[in-house]
Write a protein that holds these residues in place. Structure first.
Motif, PDB file in Angstrom:
ATOM      1  N   UNK A 154       0.867  -1.172   0.000  1.00 14.15           N
ATOM      2  CA  UNK A 154       0.000   0.000   0.000  1.00 14.15           C
ATOM      3  C   UNK A 154       0.902   1.218   0.000  1.00 14.15           C
ATOM      4  N   UNK A 155       0.777   2.045  -1.028  1.00 10.57           N
ATOM      5  CA  UNK A 155       1.558   3.275  -1.121  1.00 10.57           C
ATOM      6  C   UNK A 155       0.642   4.450  -0.842  1.00 10.57           C
ATOM      7  N   UNK A 190      -6.200  -1.197  -6.714  1.00  9.68           N
ATOM      8  CA  UNK A 190      -7.117  -0.182  -6.210  1.00  9.68           C
ATOM      9  C   UNK A 190      -6.361   1.124  -6.030  1.00  9.68           C
ATOM     10  N   UNK A 191      -7.023   2.217  -6.374  1.00  8.82           N
ATOM     11  CA  UNK A 191      -6.502   3.551  -6.092  1.00  8.82           C
ATOM     12  C   UNK A 191      -7.631   4.362  -5.484  1.00  8.82           C
ATOM     13  N   UNK A 192      -7.282   5.173  -4.494  1.00  8.56           N
ATOM     14  CA  UNK A 192      -8.299   5.940  -3.778  1.00  8.56           C
ATOM     15  C   UNK A 192      -7.693   7.270  -3.364  1.00  8.56           C
ATOM     16  N   UNK A 193      -8.441   8.344  -3.571  1.00  7.51           N
ATOM     17  CA  UNK A 193      -8.017   9.653  -3.074  1.00  7.51           C
ATOM     18  C   UNK A 193      -8.987  10.072  -1.982  1.00  7.51           C
ATOM     19  N   UNK A 194      -8.443  10.307  -0.788  1.00  6.05           N
ATOM     20  CA  UNK A 194      -9.271  10.709   0.338  1.00  6.05           C
ATOM     21  C   UNK A 194      -9.598  12.195   0.201  1.00  6.05           C
ATOM     22  N   UNK A 195     -10.865  12.495  -0.027  1.00  3.82           N
ATOM     23  CA  UNK A 195     -11.336  13.868  -0.171  1.00  3.82           C
ATOM     24  C   UNK A 195     -12.041  14.254   1.128  1.00  3.82           C
ATOM     25  N   UNK A 196     -11.678  15.399   1.745  1.00  2.00           N
ATOM     26  CA  UNK A 196     -12.304  15.799   3.012  1.00  2.00           C
ATOM     27  C   UNK A 196     -13.825  15.955   2.903  1.00  2.00           C
ATOM     28  N   UNK A 238      -2.629   3.814  -3.064  1.00  2.00           N
ATOM     29  CA  UNK A 238      -2.544   2.845  -4.153  1.00  2.00           C
ATOM     30  C   UNK A 238      -2.274   1.481  -3.550  1.00  2.00           C
ATOM     31  N   UNK A 239      -3.108   0.512  -3.899  1.00  2.00           N
ATOM     32  CA  UNK A 239      -2.952  -0.852  -3.394  1.00  2.00           C
ATOM     33  C   UNK A 239      -2.408  -1.703  -4.536  1.00  2.00           C
ATOM     34  N   UNK A 240      -1.293  -2.391  -4.257  1.00  2.00           N
ATOM     35  CA  UNK A 240      -0.612  -3.198  -5.261  1.00  2.00           C
ATOM     36  C   UNK A 240      -0.507  -4.628  -4.740  1.00  2.00           C
ATOM     37  N   UNK A 241      -0.938  -5.580  -5.566  1.00  2.00           N
ATOM     38  CA  UNK A 241      -0.811  -6.989  -5.197  1.00  2.00           C
ATOM     39  C   UNK A 241      -0.043  -7.703  -6.304  1.00  2.00           C
ATOM     40  N   UNK A 242       1.031  -8.358  -5.912  1.00  2.00           N
ATOM     41  CA  UNK A 242       1.869  -9.080  -6.876  1.00  2.00           C
ATOM     42  C   UNK A 242       2.275  -8.195  -8.053  1.00  2.00           C
ATOM     43  N   UNK A 243       2.598  -6.930  -7.744  1.00  2.00           N
ATOM     44  CA  UNK A 243       3.074  -6.009  -8.764  1.00  2.00           C
ATOM     45  C   UNK A 243       1.996  -5.371  -9.621  1.00  2.00           C
TER      46      UNK A 243
END
Length: 73
Positions: free
Chosen positions: A3-4, A20-26, A11-16
């Motif tokens: 998880x970066x 999933x990508x997520x931007x936390x918006x207030x 950004x969630x990376x599994x086996x390269x």
């Protein structure tokens, strides 16, 4: 699983592979989770939460968790 986190972008990376990508918006409330604080409370400092879906039958365990700061290069 990797998880970066850069700022409020996750950004969630599994086996390269990015899965999933997520931007936390207030100010975003989490539908169906009235007891959870909204996204404004999830800032750049604080605790690290690992996901579990929360059903009674869910059993989750984690091991070899490491946190490291990545360089800008």
């Amino acid at each position: 699983l990797e998880i970066r986190v850069v700022g409020q972008t996750y950004t969630v990376i599994r086996n390269g592979v990015v899965i999933n990508e997520y931007e936390n918006v207030p100010g975003v409330e989490f539908e169906g989770r009235p007891n959870d604080p909204d996204s404004s409370s999830r800032g750049l400092t604080g605790y690290i939460g690992l996901q579990a879906h929360g059903a009674d039958q869910d059993v989750v365990s984690f091991r070899n968790i490491r946190i490291r700061e990545l360089c800008d290069s």
